[in-house]
Design a protein around this motif. Structure first.
Motif, PDB file in Angstrom:
ATOM      1  N   GLU A   1       0.824  -1.192   0.000  1.00  0.00           N
ATOM      2  CA  GLU A   1       0.000   0.000   0.000  1.00  0.00           C
ATOM      3  C   GLU A   1       0.864   1.250   0.000  1.00  0.00           C
ATOM      4  OE1 GLU A   1      -2.302  -0.118   3.546  1.00  0.00           O
ATOM      5  OE2 GLU A   1      -0.602   0.222   4.882  1.00  0.00           O
ATOM      6  N   VAL A   2       0.239   2.341  -0.400  1.00  0.00           N
ATOM      7  CA  VAL A   2       0.901   3.650  -0.385  1.00  0.00           C
ATOM      8  C   VAL A   2       0.533   4.355   0.915  1.00  0.00           C
ATOM      9  CG1 VAL A   2       1.112   5.883  -1.526  1.00  0.00           C
ATOM     10  CG2 VAL A   2       0.842   3.798  -2.897  1.00  0.00           C
ATOM     11  N   ILE A   3       1.541   4.900   1.593  1.00  0.00           N
ATOM     12  CA  ILE A   3       1.322   5.627   2.843  1.00  0.00           C
ATOM     13  C   ILE A   3       1.703   7.087   2.651  1.00  0.00           C
ATOM     14  CG2 ILE A   3       2.142   5.933   5.209  1.00  0.00           C
ATOM     15  CD1 ILE A   3       2.288   2.979   5.530  1.00  0.00           C
ATOM     16  N   LYS A   4       0.811   7.964   3.086  1.00  0.00           N
ATOM     17  CA  LYS A   4       1.063   9.398   3.008  1.00  0.00           C
ATOM     18  C   LYS A   4       0.954   9.985   4.417  1.00  0.00           C
ATOM     19  CE  LYS A   4      -2.113  12.024   1.217  1.00  0.00           C
ATOM     20  NZ  LYS A   4      -2.982  12.714   0.232  1.00  0.00           N
ATOM     21  N   THR A   5       1.996  10.669   4.875  1.00  0.00           N
ATOM     22  CA  THR A   5       2.014  11.255   6.212  1.00  0.00           C
ATOM     23  C   THR A   5       2.578  12.670   6.169  1.00  0.00           C
ATOM     24  OG1 THR A   5       4.221  10.354   6.720  1.00  0.00           O
ATOM     25  CG2 THR A   5       2.308   9.009   7.330  1.00  0.00           C
ATOM     26  N   MET A   6       2.222  13.467   7.160  1.00  0.00           N
ATOM     27  CA  MET A   6       2.808  14.785   7.334  1.00  0.00           C
ATOM     28  C   MET A   6       3.798  14.686   8.481  1.00  0.00           C
ATOM     29  SD  MET A   6       2.919  17.923   6.229  1.00  0.00           S
ATOM     30  CE  MET A   6       1.377  18.366   5.415  1.00  0.00           C
ATOM     31  N   GLU A   7       5.066  14.909   8.199  1.00  0.00           N
ATOM     32  CA  GLU A   7       6.119  14.789   9.199  1.00  0.00           C
ATOM     33  C   GLU A   7       6.660  16.174   9.538  1.00  0.00           C
ATOM     34  OE1 GLU A   7       6.841  12.003  10.575  1.00  0.00           O
ATOM     35  OE2 GLU A   7       5.908  10.548   9.229  1.00  0.00           O
ATOM     36  N   THR A   8       6.973  16.363  10.816  1.00  0.00           N
ATOM     37  CA  THR A   8       7.497  17.637  11.301  1.00  0.00           C
ATOM     38  C   THR A   8       8.842  17.410  11.977  1.00  0.00           C
ATOM     39  OG1 THR A   8       5.251  18.475  11.664  1.00  0.00           O
ATOM     40  CG2 THR A   8       7.044  19.641  12.759  1.00  0.00           C
ATOM     41  N   THR A   9       9.806  18.261  11.694  1.00  0.00           N
ATOM     42  CA  THR A   9      11.106  18.136  12.339  1.00  0.00           C
ATOM     43  C   THR A   9      10.953  18.342  13.841  1.00  0.00           C
ATOM     44  OG1 THR A   9      11.525  20.475  11.873  1.00  0.00           O
ATOM     45  CG2 THR A   9      12.403  18.862  10.313  1.00  0.00           C
ATOM     46  N   HIS A  10      11.896  17.806  14.621  1.00  0.00           N
ATOM     47  CA  HIS A  10      11.741  17.777  16.072  1.00  0.00           C
ATOM     48  C   HIS A  10      11.597  19.169  16.672  1.00  0.00           C
ATOM     49  CE1 HIS A  10      16.088  18.485  15.667  1.00  0.00           C
ATOM     50  NE2 HIS A  10      16.056  18.980  16.890  1.00  0.00           N
TER      51      HIS A  10
ATOM     52  N   TRP B   1       6.944  18.270   6.263  1.00  0.00           N
ATOM     53  CA  TRP B   1       7.143  17.513   5.029  1.00  0.00           C
ATOM     54  C   TRP B   1       5.946  16.600   4.773  1.00  0.00           C
ATOM     55  CZ3 TRP B   1      11.645  18.443   2.297  1.00  0.00           C
ATOM     56  CH2 TRP B   1      12.655  19.110   2.998  1.00  0.00           C
ATOM     57  N   LEU B   2       5.481  16.596   3.525  1.00  0.00           N
ATOM     58  CA  LEU B   2       4.474  15.632   3.090  1.00  0.00           C
ATOM     59  C   LEU B   2       5.220  14.445   2.487  1.00  0.00           C
ATOM     60  CD1 LEU B   2       1.538  14.850   2.627  1.00  0.00           C
ATOM     61  CD2 LEU B   2       1.637  16.054   0.424  1.00  0.00           C
ATOM     62  N   VAL B   3       5.169  13.301   3.164  1.00  0.00           N
ATOM     63  CA  VAL B   3       5.971  12.132   2.795  1.00  0.00           C
ATOM     64  C   VAL B   3       5.079  11.066   2.167  1.00  0.00           C
ATOM     65  CG1 VAL B   3       7.487  10.306   3.648  1.00  0.00           C
ATOM     66  CG2 VAL B   3       7.624  12.610   4.638  1.00  0.00           C
ATOM     67  N   HIS B   4       5.495  10.579   1.006  1.00  0.00           N
ATOM     68  CA  HIS B   4       4.833   9.459   0.337  1.00  0.00           C
ATOM     69  C   HIS B   4       5.787   8.257   0.333  1.00  0.00           C
ATOM     70  CE1 HIS B   4       2.388  12.765  -1.270  1.00  0.00           C
ATOM     71  NE2 HIS B   4       1.463  11.867  -1.526  1.00  0.00           N
ATOM     72  N   LYS B   5       5.265   7.090   0.693  1.00  0.00           N
ATOM     73  CA  LYS B   5       6.029   5.850   0.595  1.00  0.00           C
ATOM     74  C   LYS B   5       5.197   4.832  -0.176  1.00  0.00           C
ATOM     75  CE  LYS B   5       8.637   6.530   4.889  1.00  0.00           C
ATOM     76  NZ  LYS B   5       9.031   5.930   6.198  1.00  0.00           N
ATOM     77  N   PHE B   6       5.848   4.088  -1.074  1.00  0.00           N
ATOM     78  CA  PHE B   6       5.112   3.210  -1.974  1.00  0.00           C
ATOM     79  C   PHE B   6       5.964   1.988  -2.322  1.00  0.00           C
ATOM     80  CE2 PHE B   6       7.027   6.899  -3.926  1.00  0.00           C
ATOM     81  CZ  PHE B   6       7.920   6.356  -4.828  1.00  0.00           C
ATOM     82  N   PRO B   7       5.322   0.845  -2.604  1.00  0.00           N
ATOM     83  CA  PRO B   7       6.075  -0.370  -2.942  1.00  0.00           C
ATOM     84  C   PRO B   7       6.513  -0.356  -4.408  1.00  0.00           C
ATOM     85  CG  PRO B   7       3.730  -0.836  -2.921  1.00  0.00           C
ATOM     86  CD  PRO B   7       3.868   0.598  -2.494  1.00  0.00           C
ATOM     87  N   ILE B   8       7.671  -0.959  -4.666  1.00  0.00           N
ATOM     88  CA  ILE B   8       8.197  -1.123  -6.024  1.00  0.00           C
ATOM     89  C   ILE B   8       8.586  -2.583  -6.198  1.00  0.00           C
ATOM     90  CG2 ILE B   8      10.003  -0.455  -7.665  1.00  0.00           C
ATOM     91  CD1 ILE B   8      10.267   2.182  -6.177  1.00  0.00           C
ATOM     92  N   ASP B   9       8.100  -3.209  -7.257  1.00  0.00           N
ATOM     93  CA  ASP B   9       8.417  -4.611  -7.533  1.00  0.00           C
ATOM     94  C   ASP B   9       9.337  -4.684  -8.749  1.00  0.00           C
ATOM     95  OD1 ASP B   9       7.730  -7.279  -9.151  1.00  0.00           O
ATOM     96  OD2 ASP B   9       7.382  -7.652  -7.022  1.00  0.00           O
TER      97      ASP B   9
END
Length: 315
Positions: free
Chosen positions: A152-161, A167-175
């Motif tokens: 699955e694709v995950i989208k999160t909003m990450e903030t520095t400490h 940051w708007l972060v997208h993570k996705f699988p690659i085959d």
């Protein structure tokens, strides 16, 4: 250049080795040494075939020629695709990366290296333990695992400490031929987040002004006006407690009215002659809680005819 598992030089060397293997097969069929470049020129290749060879040998040589031409086409397409990928990634202002299923970086563009503050080509083979504190690393590993296991694709909003960048972060699988990899990108949303927060503050301010305007005609005394103003302001987003004080002639603060979000209230006449700390009227143990909430200090007249000034303070 973008970090890759195989360098451009390696990609160029591998096809040359394959071409040499085909040249050795062609030499066996022709009975003479066939140079590699002859496999890319049909006339030159068949000119090396001695007369009297069988039709099967001629067919085998034709097959080698088609194989060599197919390899050359694939090689050109591969180098073209790599050029597109490398150029796109290296000129992207956003960090881009790829990890293997063990969490090791196998690819990263210049923006990733700039973000981590490391030299080019230095993240390949390393995992997040080299760049993040343990709590953030564990959170990222959990996200990566969910992407690879659930496809699955995950989208999160990450903030520095320190909360300075978002940051708007997208993570996705690659085959890749059945082998799982994880791709990621991060878009800097700091400006957009700050604009949205400023807009919210702007809207909240005008809502407060509207509510304050409504209570002025209803107030019969200064004390009632101050208490009603505290009640309204205490329920504004980001505020816990509001108090209005007057400054006495000796510079001390005498509280006129105070209200908190939880409903505690205090109201006194400005002329009672008693000075109080703003929080004493609510609870002897009350202290401002450490937070990012704004604190304001606005001087205002307590009475139209009074020469002394007042103070509106918010926590």
């Amino acid at each position: 250049m973008m970090n890759t598992i195989a360098s451009k030089e390696q990609l160029q060397t591998a096809p040359e080795d394959a071409l040499q293997d085909l040249a050795r097969l062609a030499s066996f069929i022709c009975g003479v040494t066939v140079p590699s470049d002859a496999l890319l020129d049909g006339k030159q290749l068949f000119a090396l075939l001695p007369k009297g060879r069988s039709a099967a040998q001629r067919q085998a040589l034709s097959d080698l020629l088609r194989t060599a031409e197919s390899q050359a086409t694939l090689r050109q397409q591969l180098m073209r695709a790599q050029g597109f990928l490398s150029g796109f990634a290296e000129h992207s202002p956003s960090p881009l990366w790829i990890k293997d299923n063990s969490g090791n970086y196998v690819m990263g563009n210049a923006a990733v290296h700039s973000f981590f503050g490391v030299e080019q080509h230095s993240i390949v083979g390393k995992d997040d333990s080299n760049f993040w504190p343990d709590d953030r690393r564990r959170s990222m590993e959990d996200q990566d695992r969910a992407v690879l296991e659930n496809h699955e694709v995950i989208k999160t909003m990450e903030t520095t400490h320190e909360g300075a960048r978002h940051w708007l972060v997208h993570k996705f699988p690659i085959d890749v031929d059945g082998e799982a990899f994880l791709g990621g990108s991060a878009i800097d949303m700091t400006t957009e987040v700050e604009k949205e927060r400023a807009l919210i503050r702007h809207d909240n301010f005008y809502v407060l002004l509207s509510r304050m305007s409504a209570i002025v005609p209803r107030a019969r005394t200064v004390e009632q006006l101050c208490l009603d103003a505290c009640r309204v302001a205490a329920h504004q987003p980001g505020l816990d407690l509001i108090d209005i004080c007057r400054v006495t002639q000796d510079g001390a603060l005498s509280m006129v009215a105070s209200a908190s979000r939880d409903g505690a209230e205090t109201s006194r006449s400005p002329d009672d002659g008693v000075c109080h700390s703003p929080a004493d009227g609510l609870s002897p143990n009350w202290r401002p809680r450490p937070s990012r909430r704004a604190r304001c200090n606005v001087r205002m007249p307590c009475r139209p005819a009074a020469p002394s000034a007042g103070s509106l303070r918010a926590w």
